[in-house]
Design a protein around this motif. Structure first.
Motif, PDB file in Angstrom:
ATOM      1  N   ALA A   3      36.058 -37.558  53.134  1.00 49.86           N
ATOM      2  CA  ALA A   3      35.019 -38.368  53.784  1.00 49.86           C
ATOM      3  C   ALA A   3      33.629 -37.937  53.343  1.00 49.86           C
ATOM      4  O   ALA A   3      32.754 -38.769  53.099  1.00 49.86           O
ATOM      5  N   MET A   4      33.413 -36.633  53.242  1.00 49.88           N
ATOM      6  CA  MET A   4      32.111 -36.132  52.782  1.00 49.88           C
ATOM      7  C   MET A   4      31.817 -36.602  51.362  1.00 49.88           C
ATOM      8  O   MET A   4      30.702 -37.024  51.047  1.00 49.88           O
ATOM      9  N   LEU A   5      32.818 -36.531  50.504  1.00 46.47           N
ATOM     10  CA  LEU A   5      32.623 -36.933  49.116  1.00 46.47           C
ATOM     11  C   LEU A   5      32.325 -38.422  49.006  1.00 46.47           C
ATOM     12  O   LEU A   5      31.461 -38.837  48.231  1.00 46.47           O
ATOM     13  N   LEU A   6      33.030 -39.219  49.792  1.00 49.51           N
ATOM     14  CA  LEU A   6      32.782 -40.657  49.763  1.00 49.51           C
ATOM     15  C   LEU A   6      31.380 -40.987  50.254  1.00 49.51           C
ATOM     16  O   LEU A   6      30.695 -41.845  49.702  1.00 49.51           O
ATOM     17  N   LYS A   7      30.950 -40.278  51.269  1.00 49.21           N
ATOM     18  CA  LYS A   7      29.635 -40.547  51.852  1.00 49.21           C
ATOM     19  C   LYS A   7      28.502 -39.972  51.006  1.00 49.21           C
ATOM     20  O   LYS A   7      27.364 -40.441  51.073  1.00 49.21           O
ATOM     21  N   SER A   8      28.807 -38.989  50.178  1.00 47.86           N
ATOM     22  CA  SER A   8      27.759 -38.289  49.430  1.00 47.86           C
ATOM     23  C   SER A   8      27.108 -39.141  48.358  1.00 47.86           C
ATOM     24  O   SER A   8      26.036 -38.817  47.871  1.00 47.86           O
ATOM     25  N   SER A   9      27.735 -40.239  47.981  1.00 45.58           N
ATOM     26  CA  SER A   9      27.210 -41.035  46.871  1.00 45.58           C
ATOM     27  C   SER A   9      26.979 -42.489  47.242  1.00 45.58           C
ATOM     28  O   SER A   9      27.240 -43.398  46.459  1.00 45.58           O
ATOM     29  N   ASN A  10      26.504 -42.720  48.453  1.00 44.57           N
ATOM     30  CA  ASN A  10      26.114 -44.068  48.872  1.00 44.57           C
ATOM     31  C   ASN A  10      27.255 -45.063  48.691  1.00 44.57           C
ATOM     32  O   ASN A  10      27.174 -46.004  47.902  1.00 44.57           O
ATOM     33  N   VAL A  11      28.333 -44.850  49.434  1.00 45.63           N
ATOM     34  CA  VAL A  11      29.529 -45.675  49.266  1.00 45.63           C
ATOM     35  C   VAL A  11      29.303 -47.129  49.643  1.00 45.63           C
ATOM     36  O   VAL A  11      30.098 -47.989  49.298  1.00 45.63           O
ATOM     37  N   SER A  12      28.204 -47.433  50.330  1.00 41.33           N
ATOM     38  CA  SER A  12      27.961 -48.818  50.735  1.00 41.33           C
ATOM     39  C   SER A  12      27.727 -49.731  49.537  1.00 41.33           C
ATOM     40  O   SER A  12      27.864 -50.945  49.631  1.00 41.33           O
ATOM     41  N   THR A  13      27.359 -49.142  48.387  1.00 40.64           N
ATOM     42  CA  THR A  13      27.086 -49.959  47.203  1.00 40.64           C
ATOM     43  C   THR A  13      28.309 -50.103  46.301  1.00 40.64           C
ATOM     44  O   THR A  13      28.248 -50.810  45.312  1.00 40.64           O
ATOM     45  N   ARG A  14      29.389 -49.447  46.633  1.00 38.80           N
ATOM     46  CA  ARG A  14      30.567 -49.496  45.776  1.00 38.80           C
ATOM     47  C   ARG A  14      31.289 -50.821  45.925  1.00 38.80           C
ATOM     48  O   ARG A  14      31.168 -51.520  46.929  1.00 38.80           O
ATOM     49  N   SER A  15      32.064 -51.141  44.922  1.00 35.90           N
ATOM     50  CA  SER A  15      32.867 -52.353  44.970  1.00 35.90           C
ATOM     51  C   SER A  15      33.980 -52.189  46.000  1.00 35.90           C
ATOM     52  O   SER A  15      34.663 -51.169  46.042  1.00 35.90           O
ATOM     53  N   LYS A  16      34.141 -53.191  46.842  1.00 35.96           N
ATOM     54  CA  LYS A  16      35.176 -53.120  47.873  1.00 35.96           C
ATOM     55  C   LYS A  16      36.571 -53.150  47.273  1.00 35.96           C
ATOM     56  O   LYS A  16      37.543 -52.755  47.916  1.00 35.96           O
TER      57      LYS A  16
END
Length: 353
Positions: free
Chosen positions: A90-103
């Motif tokens: 979860a930390m790794l996913l959140k560390s790089s602005n996951v909101s901009t990733r492709s769903k």
């Protein structure tokens, strides 16, 4: 596994295949699942709101008996082992602005492509889960509670590693990071520069203000190992007395040794005279600066230094000292033109036969 509350919750939500592995990777068990809320699930990588709501609803539908929490056991764990806060998926996913990733990109694929992770100020006490990020090039772990450099040997593409303001006492686990270029270790508890013998692409090493009671030491193999490409070395505030091994760093351009215990001696002169590319040197706050004519001695020991203790060395200052001590003009590198070596002295060219 089928008998656990976590499995039953996901089974009731018909989401076992989608999220069971994710729950396991994040260490969610029958006790911690009672504390999860919608934000926690999103941080774990469950971006579908309907799925989050369904998981929480199925969790709440189970009776309290399904989640036996042994408070006494938890207290014993805390007393015996202390708090455990490793790096999580979860930390790794959140560390790089996951909101901009492709769903359409799964968590696993996203982490495999992750290049930079910012994990500073997360109260992390151990390094884990980074094997999910084989392409990681930049990793920031500043201001945590990490006491050992571990579980990063698989990060062969790592170029920048920052572990400032932690509790690290020994340099280890870096031997496989052969492409590392910048290493930041300020404000730890490191007593010896070691374990760097394979980091021959390192260009910057920052290891300032270690919380130690003894002088910082140097391992010769490590200094030799980093010497080919090291350009910047910063070791201020470390009680350093002996710098004899630094003569290997003949490619260094900027060195900060301020606020140590360095004194003038043969080892100092030897190290300084070997650094033909050194441009900036900071020795302020050392006993050596109280020596009469200290600045003159340094300037005469190294002709390439352009700035000493924050003050520029002017060309006429060096020329004056050279003439005063009968050493003539500072030598200039030879150039070759049409097969003839030309030694440059002042504004005149003399052929060397």
């Amino acid at each position: 596994m089928e008998h656990t509350a976590v499995f039953r919750i996901l089974a009731n939500a018909n989401l076992v295949k989608q999220y069971l592995k994710l729950f396991q990777q994040n260490g969610v068990d029958d006790e911690t699942i009672t504390e999860l809320n919608e934000n926690h699930l999103e941080e774990m990588g469950i971006f579908n709101k309907a799925h989050r709501d369904l998981i929480l609803q199925c969790r709440d539908n189970l009776s309290n008996e399904e989640f036996p929490i042994n408070t006494q056991l938890e207290e014993e764990k805390k007393e015996t082992h202390g708090p455990q806060n490793p790096i999580t998926i979860a930390m790794l996913l959140k560390s790089s602005n996951v909101s901009t990733r492709s769903k359409a990109l799964s968590n696993d694929n996203f982490l495999r492509k992750l290049i930079m992770a910012e994990l500073s100020d997360k109260n992390i006490d151990s390094i884990q889960c980074l094997d999910n990020c084989p392409r990681l090039q930049v990793l920031y772990l500043n201001s945590n509670k990490i006491n050992a450099i571990e579980n990063i040997e698989m990060l062969s593409s790592l170029r920048i590693l920052s572990l400032e303001n932690n509790l690290i006492s020994r340099l280890s686990g870096l031997s496989n990071l052969s492409h590392l270029e910048k290493l930041h270790l300020d404000r730890n508890c490191i007593q010896k520069i070691e374990g760097l013998e394979n980091l021959n692409e390192l260009t910057e090493l920052h290891c300032n203000r270690q919380n130690i009671r003894v002088p910082l030491e140097f391992d010769e193999n490590s200094i030799v190992g980093i010497s080919p490409n090291l350009r910047i070395l910063s070791l201020c505030g470390n009680k350093i007395e002996d710098i004899s091994l630094l003569w290997y760093l003949d490619k260094a351009e900027e060195i900060d040794l301020s606020e140590n215990q360095i004194q003038m001696g043969e080892d100092f002169i030897k190290a300084l005279s070997c650094m033909n590319y050194l441009k900036i040197l900071n020795l302020s706050g050392n006993p050596i600066v109280r020596r009469p004519k200290y600045r003159d001695e340094v300037i005469l020991s190294n002709y390439s230094i352009q700035e000493l203790d924050g003050k520029t060395i002017l060309g006429n200052e060096r020329e004056y000292l050279l003439r005063l001590h009968g050493k003539g003009r500072a030598p200039v590198k030879k150039e070759t033109k049409k097969g003839i070596d030309l030694a440059v002295v002042g504004n005149r060219f003399n052929k060397n036969k």
